[in-house]
Design an enzyme around this catalytic site. Structure first.
Site, PDB file in Angstrom:
ATOM      1  N   CYS A  18       0.832  -1.213   0.000  1.00 38.37           N
ATOM      2  CA  CYS A  18       0.000   0.000   0.000  1.00 38.37           C
ATOM      3  C   CYS A  18       0.866   1.262   0.000  1.00 38.37           C
ATOM      4  O   CYS A  18       1.549   1.549   0.996  1.00 38.37           O
ATOM      5  CB  CYS A  18      -0.917  -0.030   1.218  1.00 38.37           C
ATOM      6  SG  CYS A  18      -1.865   1.470   1.488  1.00 38.37           S
TER       7      CYS A  18
ATOM      8  N   CYS B 141       0.062   3.832   2.704  1.00 39.11           N
ATOM      9  CA  CYS B 141       0.491   3.344   4.017  1.00 39.11           C
ATOM     10  C   CYS B 141       1.962   3.702   4.255  1.00 39.11           C
ATOM     11  O   CYS B 141       2.340   4.107   5.363  1.00 39.11           O
ATOM     12  CB  CYS B 141       0.314   1.834   4.120  1.00 39.11           C
ATOM     13  SG  CYS B 141      -1.394   1.270   3.983  1.00 39.11           S
TER      14      CYS B 141
END
Length: 528
Positions: A65, A68
């Site tokens: 991600c 993230c």
């Protein structure tokens, strides 16, 4: 303050004034209040969230991600700015159970979606959850300095979710059920024993009766009232829409033979709700009923279907035999149960064998004992009295000496004069380790998740027993946890085997009595 170790899950008690003195776990020595994010596994997460009394901010992240990775340094900086808050990182690919429970929209690898939510946290906010109060406001003051925007309630916020120690209900996952390889064989064994019970009672009385809960003590009709304004997690399945629906209630005792009431065994309540909408369970297409089958104890006597099958052989062997001996045994067991209760205990074994106290069944709380789906979630169902007149009957003695139908008489005497009301409640699962689906003998801890009312059953004064009612309800209806909507599908091994076992018992009754057992479309279909 209680702090759960992120490494070994040990609960530690630390004085609040020492929180910044670098406390460590008494068991493994891991730091408990580091000013940096700590990794928490699936095995530890549920207890960490439930028992930690410090505020907790969780970052559900994944290695693939991009947002993230961008957020990580800012999350770490915020942890340094808020040393009295536990900053936790959960790898969504590894901790799949926690992610499924707490990240809205999470569906597995490649679909991690998170958001910041408002919470109430003990010691931080004494009132109801507020979007910008307490921890949420304190976090907002710091995270923007690190470049992390705080969204308005309900807006997407990269990969963070704020959760509290008051854990949200778990969404159902098929991984919570574990069918045994030989479950079909166990089901066949139970069917065989149930049929033996029915064959014995049929041979004796010339009439086919139920293989369990054969004797009824009250046959009632009333209304189920679903209120306006249920919380989203409660407005599920048939409780999603407010309204009033007719119900039929059958009060019973557990054995599969018709015994005098002074052979005192656990009590049952079956509730049939008529006029429900929704996708049906297999085999009930075209019906509009939902049944809940309950007993006056919070858990099933055996952990699984296989254990129950072994116990059932003994019950089948004693069906309809030595009634006098059963009465003597019941009296002895009731005396022993009184001793157990006098020291603060209760024995499910003693009560199931005939040692149940000789009390009024109207004062009892009745439990599904095993879980059912509750829309997106899952939980156990109970029905408990709320009318003062019903609550007053809890543990109220009933004189059953030389009164073989004394319980039926007690129920009839009550409803001849007045009506009563019960709450239908759900206990949603919040911790799969503490509240398992497959072990039916576990009492789910009400401190983790209390029973919460979702509807009220209202029954007016009426004749609770008559020959016409017995023909219409006892003989003409069948009750099964598998009569209902898909949103309330029964869960766990005990419930799975009940599906075909109940069908077989109902077929036996229909064939021997030459009577069709049909589901009502309206209360008027029942010839009371």
């Amino acid at each position: 303050m209680l702090l759960v170790c992120p490494h070994c899950a040990t609960t530690n008690r630390v004085a609040q004034e020492r929180l910044r003195d670098e406390p460590v776990c008494a068991k493994c020595g891991t730091a408990l209040m580091e000013a940096r994010p700590v990794d928490v596994s699936d095995a530890v997460f549920s207890k960490f969230i439930r028992a930690t009394e410090a505020p907790v901010l969780v970052d559900f992240w994944a290695a693939w991600c991009g947002p993230c990775r961008q957020m990580a340094p800012h999350f770490a900086a915020a942890a340094q700015s808020l040393p009295d808050v536990r900053f936790v990182k959960v790898d969504s690919d590894e901790a799949r159970q926690a992610s499924a429970a707490y990240v809205p929209g999470w569906q597995g690898s490649g679909a991690a979606i998170g958001r910041l939510v408002s919470v109430r946290h003990r010691g931080l906010d004494d009132g109801p959850a507020r979007p910008r109060a307490g921890l949420s406001a304190r976090t907002e003051r710091r995270l923007p300095r690190s470049g992390i925007p705080i969204p308005p309630p309900g807006a997407a916020a990269m990969s963070s979710t704020l959760v509290s120690s008051q854990v949200a209900p778990l969404r159902y996952s098929a991984s919570y059920e574990h069918p045994e390889p030989d479950e079909g064989q166990t089901q066949a064994q139970i069917e065989e024993q149930m049929r033996k019970i029915q064959e014995k009672t049929y041979a004796d009385g010339g009439k086919a009766i139920r293989s369990v809960h054969a004797k009824s003590h009250g046959l009632l009709v009333g209304e189920l009232r679903i209120p306006v304004g249920l919380a989203p997690e409660l407005a599920q399945g048939i409780f999603a829409r407010p309204g009033t629906l007719p119900v039929v209630i059958r009060l019973s005792t557990v054995p599969g033979d018709i015994l005098p009431d002074d052979i005192s065994t656990p009590r049952g309540m079956s509730v049939k709700i008529i006029g429900v909408d929704g996708e049906r369970l297999p085999g009930t297409e075209g019906d509009v009923t939902q049944d809940f089958i309950m007993v006056n104890g919070p858990s099933f006597g055996k952990p699984d279907a296989k254990s129950f099958a072994k116990n059932l052989k003994l019950l089948a062997a004693t069906t309809d035999k030595a009634e006098g001996a059963k009465q003597v045994l019941s009296a002895a067991l009731r005396g022993l149960e009184k001793v157990v209760e006098a020291v603060g205990g209760q024995s499910a074994t003693l009560t199931s064998l005939g040692g149940h106290p000789e009390t009024n069944p109207l004062g009892e709380t009745y439990y599904s004992q095993v879980p059912v789906l509750f829309g997106e979630y899952f939980g156990k169902i109970c029905v408990r009295p709320v009318s003062p007149s019903l609550k007053a009957l809890y543990k109220e003695p009933v004189d059953l000496k030389d009164r073989p139908d004394g319980l039926r008489d007690a129920v009839a005497a009550y409803f001849e004069e007045q009506g009563g009301e019960w709450e239908l409640c759900v206990q949603l699962c919040t911790d799969i380790a503490e509240m398992p689906v497959e072990d039916a003998s576990v009492v789910w801890d009400e401190t983790l998740s209390p029973y919460v009312p979702v509807a009220r059953i209202v029954v007016g004064a009426q004749a609770s027993w008559s020959d016409a009612r017995a023909r219409a309800i006892d003989d003409g209806l069948a009750f099964s946890p598998w009569h209902g909507v898909a949103a309330h599908r029964p869960l766990g091994g005990v419930m799975r085997v009940r599906r075909e076992v109940y069908k077989a018992a109902q077929r036996f009754r229909a064939e021997k009595n030459q009577r069709t057992l049909s589901e009502p479309k309206a209360i008027g279909d029942i010839a009371l």
